[in-house]
Design a protein around this motif. Structure first.
Motif, PDB file in Angstrom:
ATOM      1  N   SER A  91       0.855  -1.187   0.000  1.00  0.00           N
ATOM      2  CA  SER A  91       0.000   0.000   0.000  1.00  0.00           C
ATOM      3  C   SER A  91       0.891   1.237   0.000  1.00  0.00           C
ATOM      4  N   ARG A  92       0.415   2.248  -0.693  1.00  0.00           N
ATOM      5  CA  ARG A  92       1.159   3.509  -0.779  1.00  0.00           C
ATOM      6  C   ARG A  92       0.378   4.581  -0.029  1.00  0.00           C
ATOM      7  N   ARG A  93       1.107   5.468   0.638  1.00  0.00           N
ATOM      8  CA  ARG A  93       0.479   6.583   1.351  1.00  0.00           C
ATOM      9  C   ARG A  93       1.284   7.838   1.059  1.00  0.00           C
ATOM     10  N   ILE A  94       0.580   8.915   0.784  1.00  0.00           N
ATOM     11  CA  ILE A  94       1.234  10.208   0.573  1.00  0.00           C
ATOM     12  C   ILE A  94       1.064  11.008   1.864  1.00  0.00           C
ATOM     13  N   PRO A  95       2.170  11.313   2.543  1.00  0.00           N
ATOM     14  CA  PRO A  95       2.068  12.030   3.824  1.00  0.00           C
ATOM     15  C   PRO A  95       1.631  13.482   3.632  1.00  0.00           C
ATOM     16  N   ASP A  96       0.850  13.975   4.572  1.00  0.00           N
ATOM     17  CA  ASP A  96       0.356  15.360   4.503  1.00  0.00           C
ATOM     18  C   ASP A  96       1.486  16.378   4.521  1.00  0.00           C
ATOM     19  N   GLU A  97       2.570  16.071   5.262  1.00  0.00           N
ATOM     20  CA  GLU A  97       3.658  17.045   5.404  1.00  0.00           C
ATOM     21  C   GLU A  97       4.558  17.144   4.174  1.00  0.00           C
ATOM     22  N   ASP A  98       4.480  16.186   3.273  1.00  0.00           N
ATOM     23  CA  ASP A  98       5.288  16.215   2.051  1.00  0.00           C
ATOM     24  C   ASP A  98       4.524  15.479   0.956  1.00  0.00           C
ATOM     25  N   ARG A  99       3.753  16.211   0.192  1.00  0.00           N
ATOM     26  CA  ARG A  99       2.869  15.626  -0.821  1.00  0.00           C
ATOM     27  C   ARG A  99       3.639  15.003  -1.993  1.00  0.00           C
ATOM     28  N   ARG A 100       4.951  15.250  -2.066  1.00  0.00           N
ATOM     29  CA  ARG A 100       5.752  14.648  -3.134  1.00  0.00           C
ATOM     30  C   ARG A 100       6.250  13.258  -2.761  1.00  0.00           C
ATOM     31  N   ALA A 101       6.220  12.935  -1.488  1.00  0.00           N
ATOM     32  CA  ALA A 101       6.752  11.664  -1.004  1.00  0.00           C
ATOM     33  C   ALA A 101       5.688  10.568  -1.086  1.00  0.00           C
ATOM     34  N   VAL A 102       6.166   9.329  -1.133  1.00  0.00           N
ATOM     35  CA  VAL A 102       5.297   8.157  -1.099  1.00  0.00           C
ATOM     36  C   VAL A 102       5.858   7.205  -0.053  1.00  0.00           C
ATOM     37  N   GLU A 103       5.019   6.823   0.910  1.00  0.00           N
ATOM     38  CA  GLU A 103       5.426   5.887   1.950  1.00  0.00           C
ATOM     39  C   GLU A 103       4.828   4.517   1.641  1.00  0.00           C
ATOM     40  N   LEU A 104       5.630   3.484   1.833  1.00  0.00           N
ATOM     41  CA  LEU A 104       5.240   2.130   1.453  1.00  0.00           C
ATOM     42  C   LEU A 104       5.128   1.216   2.665  1.00  0.00           C
ATOM     43  N   THR A 105       4.106   0.380   2.636  1.00  0.00           N
ATOM     44  CA  THR A 105       3.882  -0.614   3.684  1.00  0.00           C
ATOM     45  C   THR A 105       3.357  -1.878   3.023  1.00  0.00           C
ATOM     46  N   LEU A 106       3.748  -3.028   3.549  1.00  0.00           N
ATOM     47  CA  LEU A 106       3.185  -4.281   3.055  1.00  0.00           C
ATOM     48  C   LEU A 106       1.736  -4.396   3.503  1.00  0.00           C
ATOM     49  N   THR A 107       0.901  -4.922   2.634  1.00  0.00           N
ATOM     50  CA  THR A 107      -0.466  -5.261   3.013  1.00  0.00           C
ATOM     51  C   THR A 107      -0.433  -6.611   3.723  1.00  0.00           C
ATOM     52  N   ALA A 108      -1.574  -7.050   4.223  1.00  0.00           N
ATOM     53  CA  ALA A 108      -1.645  -8.382   4.832  1.00  0.00           C
ATOM     54  C   ALA A 108      -1.263  -9.438   3.798  1.00  0.00           C
ATOM     55  N   LYS A 109      -1.681  -9.245   2.551  1.00  0.00           N
ATOM     56  CA  LYS A 109      -1.317 -10.184   1.487  1.00  0.00           C
ATOM     57  C   LYS A 109       0.192 -10.156   1.240  1.00  0.00           C
ATOM     58  N   GLY A 110       0.794  -8.973   1.262  1.00  0.00           N
ATOM     59  CA  GLY A 110       2.238  -8.848   1.093  1.00  0.00           C
ATOM     60  C   GLY A 110       3.002  -9.510   2.224  1.00  0.00           C
ATOM     61  N   GLU A 111       2.516  -9.342   3.457  1.00  0.00           N
ATOM     62  CA  GLU A 111       3.149 -10.007   4.597  1.00  0.00           C
ATOM     63  C   GLU A 111       3.042 -11.521   4.454  1.00  0.00           C
ATOM     64  N   GLY A 112       1.907 -11.993   3.960  1.00  0.00           N
ATOM     65  CA  GLY A 112       1.733 -13.428   3.735  1.00  0.00           C
ATOM     66  C   GLY A 112       2.671 -13.943   2.660  1.00  0.00           C
ATOM     67  N   GLU A 113       2.867 -13.159   1.616  1.00  0.00           N
ATOM     68  CA  GLU A 113       3.777 -13.543   0.533  1.00  0.00           C
ATOM     69  C   GLU A 113       5.207 -13.658   1.049  1.00  0.00           C
ATOM     70  N   ILE A 114       5.618 -12.702   1.865  1.00  0.00           N
ATOM     71  CA  ILE A 114       6.963 -12.758   2.454  1.00  0.00           C
ATOM     72  C   ILE A 114       7.080 -13.957   3.390  1.00  0.00           C
ATOM     73  N   ALA A 115       6.075 -14.195   4.206  1.00  0.00           N
ATOM     74  CA  ALA A 115       6.112 -15.338   5.129  1.00  0.00           C
ATOM     75  C   ALA A 115       6.202 -16.654   4.358  1.00  0.00           C
ATOM     76  N   ARG A 116       5.555 -16.710   3.199  1.00  0.00           N
ATOM     77  CA  ARG A 116       5.552 -17.926   2.387  1.00  0.00           C
ATOM     78  C   ARG A 116       6.885 -18.130   1.669  1.00  0.00           C
ATOM     79  N   THR A 117       7.466 -17.054   1.145  1.00  0.00           N
ATOM     80  CA  THR A 117       8.648 -17.184   0.288  1.00  0.00           C
ATOM     81  C   THR A 117       9.987 -17.038   1.018  1.00  0.00           C
ATOM     82  N   ALA A 118      10.012 -16.345   2.146  1.00  0.00           N
ATOM     83  CA  ALA A 118      11.279 -16.083   2.842  1.00  0.00           C
ATOM     84  C   ALA A 118      12.025 -17.352   3.243  1.00  0.00           C
ATOM     85  N   PRO A 119      11.365 -18.355   3.813  1.00  0.00           N
ATOM     86  CA  PRO A 119      12.137 -19.547   4.207  1.00  0.00           C
ATOM     87  C   PRO A 119      12.879 -20.190   3.032  1.00  0.00           C
TER      88      PRO A 119
END
Length: 156
Positions: A91-119
């Motif tokens: 998921s992407r989020r644009i912070p109010d204090e800097d509208r040019r920036a993009v902050e990234l976070t894994l979704t629950a599906k992304g966390e599941g993908e990492i949990a599945r593939t990391a080992p």
């Protein structure tokens, strides 16, 4: 008259045997060839896994910082993150204090993908590096970390 060269082992590379960039490039190609030959984990590309992994380790990381840290060109990073977002992994989020920036976070599906593939990914990485001994592999990893400026982090 010189004999025709019939095998790769007969090709002379001269001073390139001491050229760090040349050797790193051949090592990368050899590593990727092994990874994609069926020895590596299925369904994951090293670059994509690395991006998702680092986002997971740094929730809210700015896309520009992530790209700089992993040395991924801005246009390629934008395309990659868009694909991850389209697949519901990031998921992407644009912070109010800097509208040019993009902050990234894994979704629950992304966390599941990492949990599945990391080992599988890390298990493959632990055994890669043939024909090096375990000690030689550790030394090479340590030297490469120093070369690229990555400090060894404490493992959980």
């Amino acid at each position: 008259m010189d004999m025709p060269i019939r095998s790769t082992g007969d090709v002379k590379v001269g001073e390139l045997t001491n050229a760090l960039g040349f050797l790193l490039r051949l090592a990368q190609l050899q590593s990727f060839d092994d990874f994609f030959s069926g020895n590596g984990p299925r369904g994951v590309k090293p670059g994509e896994f690395s991006v998702l992994w680092v986002i997971g380790q740094n929730p809210g990381i700015r896309q520009s910082v992530l790209g700089q840290r992993l040395m991924i060109k801005r246009a390629h990073m934008t395309k990659l993150i868009r694909a991850f977002e389209d697949n519901g992994l990031v998921s992407r989020r644009i912070p109010d204090e800097d509208r040019r920036a993009v902050e990234l976070t894994l979704t629950a599906k992304g966390e599941g993908e990492i949990a599945r593939t990391a080992p599988g990914f890390f298990a493959y990485e632990e055994k890669s590096g043939a024909p090096l001994t375990s000690k030689e592999r550790s030394q090479l990893v340590s030297l490469l970390r120093k070369f690229v400026g990555i400090e060894e982090e404490d493992r959980p």
